[in-house]
Write a protein that holds these residues in place. Structure first.
Motif, PDB file in Angstrom:
ATOM      1  N   LYS A 622      -2.490   9.839  -5.852  1.00 26.06           N
ATOM      2  CA  LYS A 622      -3.346   8.737  -6.292  1.00 26.06           C
ATOM      3  C   LYS A 622      -2.602   7.414  -6.193  1.00 26.06           C
ATOM      4  O   LYS A 622      -3.168   6.392  -5.766  1.00 26.06           O
ATOM      5  CB  LYS A 622      -3.801   8.997  -7.725  1.00 26.06           C
ATOM      6  CG  LYS A 622      -4.816   7.993  -8.225  1.00 26.06           C
ATOM      7  CD  LYS A 622      -5.331   8.385  -9.608  1.00 26.06           C
ATOM      8  CE  LYS A 622      -6.404   7.404 -10.077  1.00 26.06           C
ATOM      9  NZ  LYS A 622      -6.948   7.796 -11.409  1.00 26.06           N
ATOM     10  N   ALA A 623      -1.320   7.436  -6.577  1.00 27.74           N
ATOM     11  CA  ALA A 623      -0.531   6.207  -6.510  1.00 27.74           C
ATOM     12  C   ALA A 623      -0.337   5.760  -5.055  1.00 27.74           C
ATOM     13  O   ALA A 623      -0.420   4.562  -4.739  1.00 27.74           O
ATOM     14  CB  ALA A 623       0.826   6.440  -7.169  1.00 27.74           C
ATOM     15  N   ALA A 624      -0.093   6.715  -4.176  1.00 28.33           N
ATOM     16  CA  ALA A 624       0.125   6.383  -2.758  1.00 28.33           C
ATOM     17  C   ALA A 624      -1.150   5.811  -2.138  1.00 28.33           C
ATOM     18  O   ALA A 624      -1.099   4.827  -1.378  1.00 28.33           O
ATOM     19  CB  ALA A 624       0.562   7.627  -1.995  1.00 28.33           C
ATOM     20  N   VAL A 625      -2.294   6.387  -2.498  1.00 23.71           N
ATOM     21  CA  VAL A 625      -3.570   5.883  -1.986  1.00 23.71           C
ATOM     22  C   VAL A 625      -3.847   4.503  -2.564  1.00 23.71           C
ATOM     23  O   VAL A 625      -4.378   3.613  -1.888  1.00 23.71           O
ATOM     24  CB  VAL A 625      -4.715   6.858  -2.311  1.00 23.71           C
ATOM     25  CG1 VAL A 625      -6.072   6.240  -1.953  1.00 23.71           C
ATOM     26  CG2 VAL A 625      -4.513   8.175  -1.577  1.00 23.71           C
ATOM     27  N   GLY A 626      -3.481   4.305  -3.840  1.00 21.89           N
ATOM     28  CA  GLY A 626      -3.688   3.001  -4.472  1.00 21.89           C
ATOM     29  C   GLY A 626      -2.915   1.918  -3.758  1.00 21.89           C
ATOM     30  O   GLY A 626      -3.402   0.786  -3.599  1.00 21.89           O
ATOM     31  N   ARG A 627      -1.714   2.238  -3.286  1.00 23.93           N
ATOM     32  CA  ARG A 627      -0.921   1.243  -2.559  1.00 23.93           C
ATOM     33  C   ARG A 627      -1.555   0.904  -1.208  1.00 23.93           C
ATOM     34  O   ARG A 627      -1.347  -0.183  -0.671  1.00 23.93           O
ATOM     35  CB  ARG A 627       0.508   1.770  -2.337  1.00 23.93           C
ATOM     36  CG  ARG A 627       1.344   1.805  -3.625  1.00 23.93           C
ATOM     37  CD  ARG A 627       2.817   2.023  -3.320  1.00 23.93           C
ATOM     38  NE  ARG A 627       3.063   3.367  -2.784  1.00 23.93           N
ATOM     39  CZ  ARG A 627       3.287   4.446  -3.531  1.00 23.93           C
ATOM     40  NH1 ARG A 627       3.287   4.336  -4.870  1.00 23.93           N
ATOM     41  NH2 ARG A 627       3.525   5.610  -2.975  1.00 23.93           N
ATOM     42  N   LEU A 628      -2.362   1.827  -0.689  1.00 20.42           N
ATOM     43  CA  LEU A 628      -3.040   1.584   0.582  1.00 20.42           C
ATOM     44  C   LEU A 628      -4.023   0.426   0.474  1.00 20.42           C
ATOM     45  O   LEU A 628      -4.144  -0.406   1.376  1.00 20.42           O
ATOM     46  CB  LEU A 628      -3.773   2.860   1.031  1.00 20.42           C
ATOM     47  CG  LEU A 628      -4.605   2.784   2.314  1.00 20.42           C
ATOM     48  CD1 LEU A 628      -3.713   2.545   3.527  1.00 20.42           C
ATOM     49  CD2 LEU A 628      -5.411   4.067   2.497  1.00 20.42           C
ATOM     50  N   SER A 629      -4.727   0.360  -0.677  1.00 25.71           N
ATOM     51  CA  SER A 629      -5.725  -0.692  -0.871  1.00 25.71           C
ATOM     52  C   SER A 629      -5.063  -1.997  -1.303  1.00 25.71           C
ATOM     53  O   SER A 629      -5.621  -3.054  -1.116  1.00 25.71           O
ATOM     54  CB  SER A 629      -6.743  -0.254  -1.918  1.00 25.71           C
ATOM     55  OG  SER A 629      -6.086   0.059  -3.138  1.00 25.71           O
TER      56      SER A 629
END
Length: 629
Positions: A622-629
């Motif tokens: 979730k954290a890695a995906v959050g950094r994507l946005s």
């Protein structure tokens, strides 16, 4: 009344001091000394001496002189010297002598310059007698460029002539004596030229030489070292040789000949198909001067029928040898091994027929009429049934290891890939057993699963097919196969399509898990996740990233990050790799997909929907995906 000269008179002349006397003696010898009178030939040879014979030969070649003779009699000297040399070599000890072996390069030189001459047949006679008399002879023939000379001269010889027969025997002799690896690499062009000539002999002759041509073509084309020859034949501008081979094979298969010869014809057919493809089975059957027209499908029908007969006979014999006899001797093992090799040829031809029919139907090309197509499909159905019975017999006897069993699964897999519902009940009954079969040198099942993947991928598109696979535990076999294909200890196979077939099969099962009440156990899930992470670490191929991430997304539905970390085979680096995989797949949302990537949209939807369900249980992802946005 004038008395005819005797052998003693000839010997006196041959021992004379002057060349003219010796020439006269040799001329007399050729008139009354019979070829099978070895004692007389030996006396004559000893009388004339090798030195004079050598000078006579070289004079005929323009490399020396006899007495005061000029060029006027050169052709006569050449004819005489080669004739008497060939006659002397009918005596084995003379043929195997060093003096005769040393003449081989000279005789080859004469052949290369005298095509169409009367001396040619005696040259071939000499080469054959010397080469078959001792190992030094055939070695000298090869090292002196014998293959190159024969390749250039065989096309000038008359069909079925004695010279052509001897030339073919010389080629066969070299192939059986010298390493095929060396010959194929050094003389691929020459061997290809010979194939064209020998193929014509195979087609037009109707005597014993036809079978010599068959064996020689098989020796050249079916060797495991023949790839350079295959490559050369593919690019030859004139492919009439393939028609000649087709005509010859049909003649063998449709007539009463020994079973061993029919098997040789099948071996040759398999080799030609490996060069030119399955459509070679359908083609011109008429020689340029043929009167009667032969249907283009005759070769296909005969090859298939003969292969089917071989399969039925060989499987019956193998079952008897393996299960009904108590003979465990080495000779029995050799018999089984030979029959398994022959079975592999017949299986290969049946599989190539399956591929041909599939391509013809798929391309909607009108190469076969309905009647022929019906005959072929009926024959294939019958043979598949025979092979399934053989596998049932093996199952009943507790045998699951052997190359013959593995080849049987390959054939079944080839057929079911095209007709996945064929023999449905028998396949369902034997599926678990087929997935457990191992080749002779395999430590665990792998190739058997690969062979069945096309069928498994198709049947698991339906719920009933998924139930069939899960009911026999086949899902674990497929996952283990995929792990072997993509993991760090991955198996190297040429067909990378197996990987995606395994992925699609697993994906089909996971998507229908609720209807079939299926889920992967924890250990299997962990090892699969690790393999998927490893597979995608070093690639930017969108189809690989999307396939791997969609499988992961569906597995994550039944676990959590903490549960995975509690497993001894998962650490934080694996979680990081999986996080990056999901991020890379979701990142494709922001990319402009080309037409060739539209097929990945469904997989992207699986990942997106999955992420929304389980992201709260995977904080690192979730954290890695959050950094994507």
């Amino acid at each position: 009344m004038e008395q005819s000269p005797s052998l003693e008179d000839c010997l006196k002349l041959l021992k004379g001091e002057r060349d003219e006397q010796r020439l006269a003696g040799l001329l007399l010898v050729t008139k009354f000394c019979k070829g099978d009178d070895n004692a007389a030939l030996r006396r004559v040879y000893n009388a004339v001496g090798i030195g004079f014979l050598d000078r006579l030969l070289r004079t005929g070649m323009g490399k020396g002189t006899i007495s005061s003779s000029g060029d006027d009699n050169r052709d006569a000297y050449l004819q005489l010297s080669v004739t008497v040399l060939a006659a002397f070599c009918r005596v084995p000890e003379i043929a195997s002598s060093e003096d005769m072996v040393l003449k081989i390069p000279l005789i080859l030189e004469i052949l290369s310059k005298q095509s169409g001459s009367h001396v040619v047949e005696e040259c071939y006679e000499f080469l054959f007698l010397v080469s078959t008399s001792c190992e030094d002879g055939v070695s000298a023939l090869y090292k002196s460029g014998g293959l190159r000379v024969l390749a250039s001269q065989m096309s000038t010889l008359a069909d079925g002539s004695h010279s052509q027969e001897l030339a073919m025997k010389l080629v066969q002799l070299m192939l059986s004596t010298v390493s095929l690896d060396i010959i194929n690499n050094e003389y691929s062009s020459e061997l290809s030229m010979m194939v064209a000539v020998i193929a014509r002999e195979f087609a037009v002759l109707h005597n014993a030489l036809k079978f010599e041509a068959l064996h020689l073509l098989s020796a050249i084309l079916s060797s495991k070292y023949s790839a350079p020859v295959h490559d050369t034949l593919r690019i030859m501008s004139n492919d009439i040789w393939s028609t000649y081979v087709r005509v010859g094979i049909v003649a063998i298969l449709q007539n009463r000949v020994a079973p061993a010869e029919k098997l040789q014809a099948l071996i040759l057919a398999e080799s030609v198909i490996s060069i030119l493809g399955e459509r070679w089975l359908l083609g011109q059957m008429n020689l340029p001067d043929a009167k009667d027209s032969v249907p283009a499908d005759r070769c296909l029908l005969l090859v298939l029928e003969s292969s089917r007969v071989e399969v039925a006979v060989l499987l019956n014999e193998l079952a008897y040898l393996k299960y009904e006899t108590s003979n465990n001797s080495s000779s029995n093992a050799e018999i089984i091994s030979l029959k398994q090799r022959n079975l592999a040829i017949a299986f290969s031809l049946v599989e190539k027929t399956i591929k041909l029919i599939s391509n013809v139907v798929e391309d909607e090309v009108n190469l076969l009429d309905e009647n022929t197509l019906s005959k072929v499909i009926s024959g294939l159905n019958e043979t598949v049934g025979v092979v399934l019975e053989y596998l049932q017999d093996a199952k009943d006897h507790g045998q699951k290891k052997g190359d013959d069993l593995l080849a049987s699964v390959r054939l079944i897999g080839s057929y079911l890939a095209e007709t996945p519902l064929a023999c449905r009940e028998k396949v369902r009954e034997l599926l678990e057993f087929m997935l457990s079969i191992e080749g002779q040198d395999e430590p665990s099942p792998f190739f058997s699963i690969c062979f069945l993947l096309p069928m498994l991928c198709q049947i698991t598109m339906e719920i009933e097919g998924c139930k069939i696979l899960v009911s026999c535990g086949g899902q674990k076999a497929v996952v283990e196969c995929l792990i072997k294909l993509i993991g760090p200890n991955g198996c190297m196979i040429e067909d990378k399509g197996c990987i995606f077939l395994a992925c699609d099969t697993i994906l089909n099962l996971l998507l229908k898990r609720d209807q079939i009440k299926f889920r992967l156990d924890e250990s299997t899930s962990v090892h699969l996740l690790k393999a998927l992470a490893y597979w995608t670490e070093e690639t930017d191929e969108p189809s690989i990233v999307m396939m791997a991430s969609s499988i992961c997304a569906l597995i994550f539905d039944h676990t959590s990050e903490q549960a995975l970390l509690n497993h001894p085979d998962i650490d934080h680096s694996t979680i990081a790799s999986l996080s990056q995989l999901i991020v890379r797949s979701l990142a494709t949302c922001a990319q402009n997909m080309g037409d060739d990537m539209k097929s990945d949209l469904d997989l992207l939807a699986i990942v997106t929907a999955g992420y929304s369900r389980w992201s709260h249980r995977f904080p690192h992802i979730k954290a890695a995906v959050g950094r994507l946005s």
